[in-house]
Scaffold this motif. Structure first.
Motif, mmCIF file in Angstrom:
data_model
loop_
_atom_site.group_PDB
_atom_site.id
_atom_site.type_symbol
_atom_site.label_atom_id
_atom_site.label_comp_id
_atom_site.label_asym_id
_atom_site.label_seq_id
_atom_site.Cartn_x
_atom_site.Cartn_y
_atom_site.Cartn_z
ATOM 1 N N ASP A 92 0.810 -1.217 0.000
ATOM 2 C CA ASP A 92 0.000 0.000 0.000
ATOM 3 C C ASP A 92 0.850 1.277 0.000
ATOM 4 O O ASP A 92 0.318 2.381 0.089
ATOM 5 C CB ASP A 92 -0.926 0.012 1.220
ATOM 6 C CG ASP A 92 -1.923 -1.137 1.200
ATOM 7 O OD1 ASP A 92 -2.389 -1.472 0.085
ATOM 8 O OD2 ASP A 92 -2.208 -1.691 2.274
ATOM 9 N N GLY A 93 2.172 1.113 -0.062
ATOM 10 C CA GLY A 93 3.058 2.265 -0.075
ATOM 11 C C GLY A 93 3.395 2.818 1.300
ATOM 12 O O GLY A 93 4.023 3.856 1.416
ATOM 13 N N LYS A 94 3.004 2.109 2.356
ATOM 14 C CA LYS A 94 3.335 2.540 3.718
ATOM 15 C C LYS A 94 4.682 1.954 4.124
ATOM 16 O O LYS A 94 5.132 0.965 3.538
ATOM 17 C CB LYS A 94 2.239 2.102 4.686
ATOM 18 C CG LYS A 94 0.912 2.777 4.392
ATOM 19 C CD LYS A 94 -0.128 2.374 5.386
ATOM 20 C CE LYS A 94 -1.460 3.048 5.015
ATOM 21 N NZ LYS A 94 -2.528 2.643 5.869
ATOM 22 N N ALA A 95 5.304 2.566 5.138
ATOM 23 C CA ALA A 95 6.614 2.110 5.601
ATOM 24 C C ALA A 95 6.574 0.629 5.955
ATOM 25 O O ALA A 95 5.688 0.169 6.675
ATOM 26 C CB ALA A 95 7.070 2.928 6.791
ATOM 27 N N GLY A 96 7.522 -0.124 5.408
ATOM 28 C CA GLY A 96 7.611 -1.552 5.686
ATOM 29 C C GLY A 96 8.632 -1.838 6.764
ATOM 30 O O GLY A 96 9.246 -0.938 7.336
ATOM 31 N N LYS A 97 8.838 -3.113 7.028
ATOM 32 C CA LYS A 97 9.818 -3.534 8.042
ATOM 33 C C LYS A 97 11.185 -3.692 7.394
ATOM 34 O O LYS A 97 11.296 -3.990 6.216
ATOM 35 C CB LYS A 97 9.373 -4.853 8.670
ATOM 36 C CG LYS A 97 8.108 -4.725 9.468
ATOM 37 C CD LYS A 97 7.744 -6.038 10.100
ATOM 38 C CE LYS A 97 6.443 -5.896 10.885
ATOM 39 N NZ LYS A 97 6.062 -7.127 11.531
ATOM 40 N N GLY A 98 12.200 -3.515 8.200
ATOM 41 C CA GLY A 98 13.557 -3.714 7.725
ATOM 42 C C GLY A 98 14.287 -2.408 7.499
ATOM 43 O O GLY A 98 13.682 -1.337 7.449
ATOM 44 N N PRO A 99 15.593 -2.519 7.355
ATOM 45 C CA PRO A 99 16.401 -1.313 7.175
ATOM 46 C C PRO A 99 16.311 -0.759 5.755
ATOM 47 O O PRO A 99 16.029 -1.480 4.809
ATOM 48 C CB PRO A 99 17.826 -1.796 7.484
ATOM 49 C CG PRO A 99 17.794 -3.247 7.125
ATOM 50 C CD PRO A 99 16.406 -3.731 7.448
ATOM 51 N N GLY A 100 16.578 0.520 5.647
ATOM 52 C CA GLY A 100 16.669 1.184 4.362
ATOM 53 C C GLY A 100 18.103 1.631 4.145
ATOM 54 O O GLY A 100 18.992 1.356 4.949
ATOM 55 N N VAL A 101 18.325 2.361 3.087
ATOM 56 C CA VAL A 101 19.650 2.854 2.797
ATOM 57 C C VAL A 101 19.523 4.294 2.281
ATOM 58 O O VAL A 101 18.548 4.622 1.611
ATOM 59 C CB VAL A 101 20.379 1.950 1.779
ATOM 60 C CG1 VAL A 101 19.669 1.945 0.453
ATOM 61 C CG2 VAL A 101 21.818 2.363 1.608
ATOM 62 N N GLN A 102 20.494 5.137 2.633
ATOM 63 C CA GLN A 102 20.469 6.515 2.157
ATOM 64 C C GLN A 102 21.894 6.992 1.938
ATOM 65 O O GLN A 102 22.783 6.739 2.762
ATOM 66 C CB GLN A 102 19.768 7.446 3.146
ATOM 67 C CG GLN A 102 19.583 8.838 2.607
ATOM 68 C CD GLN A 102 18.698 9.693 3.491
ATOM 69 O OE1 GLN A 102 18.790 9.651 4.707
ATOM 70 N NE2 GLN A 102 17.830 10.475 2.867
ATOM 71 N N PHE A 103 22.108 7.687 0.838
ATOM 72 C CA PHE A 103 23.400 8.294 0.512
ATOM 73 C C PHE A 103 23.218 9.804 0.564
ATOM 74 O O PHE A 103 22.298 10.343 -0.046
ATOM 75 C CB PHE A 103 23.837 7.861 -0.899
ATOM 76 C CG PHE A 103 25.052 8.558 -1.402
ATOM 77 C CD1 PHE A 103 26.302 8.248 -0.892
ATOM 78 C CD2 PHE A 103 24.958 9.558 -2.363
ATOM 79 C CE1 PHE A 103 27.429 8.907 -1.335
ATOM 80 C CE2 PHE A 103 26.068 10.226 -2.805
ATOM 81 C CZ PHE A 103 27.317 9.889 -2.299
ATOM 82 N N GLN A 104 24.093 10.465 1.320
ATOM 83 C CA GLN A 104 23.979 11.924 1.480
ATOM 84 C C GLN A 104 25.280 12.615 1.112
ATOM 85 O O GLN A 104 26.367 12.117 1.430
ATOM 86 C CB GLN A 104 23.647 12.289 2.927
ATOM 87 C CG GLN A 104 22.326 11.787 3.407
ATOM 88 C CD GLN A 104 22.077 12.181 4.850
ATOM 89 O OE1 GLN A 104 22.999 12.353 5.641
ATOM 90 N NE2 GLN A 104 20.806 12.337 5.190
ATOM 91 N N VAL A 105 25.161 13.748 0.484
ATOM 92 C CA VAL A 105 26.305 14.636 0.251
ATOM 93 C C VAL A 105 25.913 15.961 0.893
ATOM 94 O O VAL A 105 24.932 16.587 0.495
ATOM 95 C CB VAL A 105 26.590 14.830 -1.256
ATOM 96 C CG1 VAL A 105 27.768 15.763 -1.444
ATOM 97 C CG2 VAL A 105 26.820 13.497 -1.938
ATOM 98 N N LEU A 106 26.661 16.363 1.919
ATOM 99 C CA LEU A 106 26.328 17.557 2.687
ATOM 100 C C LEU A 106 27.329 18.681 2.445
ATOM 101 O O LEU A 106 28.498 18.427 2.156
ATOM 102 C CB LEU A 106 26.286 17.224 4.183
ATOM 103 C CG LEU A 106 25.345 16.077 4.571
ATOM 104 C CD1 LEU A 106 25.476 15.759 6.044
ATOM 105 C CD2 LEU A 106 23.909 16.411 4.222
ATOM 106 N N ASN A 107 26.865 19.892 2.584
ATOM 107 C CA ASN A 107 27.706 21.085 2.469
ATOM 108 C C ASN A 107 28.432 21.163 1.127
ATOM 109 O O ASN A 107 29.630 21.371 1.070
ATOM 110 C CB ASN A 107 28.697 21.172 3.624
ATOM 111 C CG ASN A 107 28.009 21.310 4.944
ATOM 112 O OD1 ASN A 107 27.007 22.007 5.056
ATOM 113 N ND2 ASN A 107 28.523 20.616 5.950
ATOM 114 N N ILE A 108 27.646 20.994 0.074
ATOM 115 C CA ILE A 108 28.220 21.060 -1.283
ATOM 116 C C ILE A 108 28.660 22.489 -1.555
ATOM 117 O O ILE A 108 27.962 23.419 -1.300
ATOM 118 C CB ILE A 108 27.172 20.619 -2.336
ATOM 119 C CG1 ILE A 108 26.757 19.195 -2.051
ATOM 120 C CG2 ILE A 108 27.708 20.791 -3.732
ATOM 121 C CD1 ILE A 108 25.577 18.726 -2.891
#
Length: 176
Positions: free
Chosen positions: A160-176
């Protein structure tokens, strides 16, 4: 539209016994780590904000602020010289950002911040001595700054598009 929000605001604040802690030891670039007390000061500002609130797809925001912060009466100590503006007075600031969610757990964001810089008129004596503390230029003016951040990530979702169980992943680039 109900997914679009617009606001305009004005703020006035009068200060009594305001502590200003961003001053430097005379003839150095070393913070004094001791507050200076202004008996009276004020801040006036206006802010404009626009943002979207869609559940999926492209969203964005924009916020712009213009303000003035000034001491109006010196400290308890006789002969205190008032700076024209508090050292944390930044006239113009703007933030903006966009985000996109693709509906399958993937999303990306980009945001940025611009500031017109903090005043240096209360520290011109340092410039006269050839000392240029961080944030000041040779003529004692404001130094604008800009920064941006970017991220892309994935979070598990159920059917249904709601948050599921388990870890996610995110890549960030800060202070460009």
């Amino acid at each position: 539209a109900r997914d679009l929000a617009l606001s305009l605001g004005y703020v006035h604040k009068s200060f009594k016994n305001q502590l200003d802690v961003g001053l430097l030891i005379p003839n150095s670039a070393v913070p004094q780590f001791a507050p200076l007390n202004f008996d009276r000061a004020f801040y006036d500002g206006v802010e404009f904000t626009l943002n979207t609130k869609y559940k999926k797809g492209l969203n964005g925001f924009l916020s712009a602020t213009y303000g003035v912060a000034k001491p109006t009466k010196g400290s308890l100590f006789e002969g205190t010289v008032l700076p024209s503006y508090n050292d944390h007075d930044q006239r113009f600031q703007m933030t903006a950002g966009v985000s996109d969610s693709w509906g399958d757990g993937w999303s990306s964001e980009l945001d940025c911040l611009y500031g017109s810089g903090y005043p240096a008129d209360n520290l011109n004596a340092y410039n006269a001595l050839g000392i240029f503390p961080y944030g000041l230029n040779a003529n004692g003016g404001r130094i604008p700054h800009f920064t941006a951040n970017f991220s892309i990530g994935w979070m598990p979702q159920d059917k249904d598009g709601k948050a599921g169980k388990g870890p996610g992943v995110q890549f960030q680039v800060l202070n460009i």
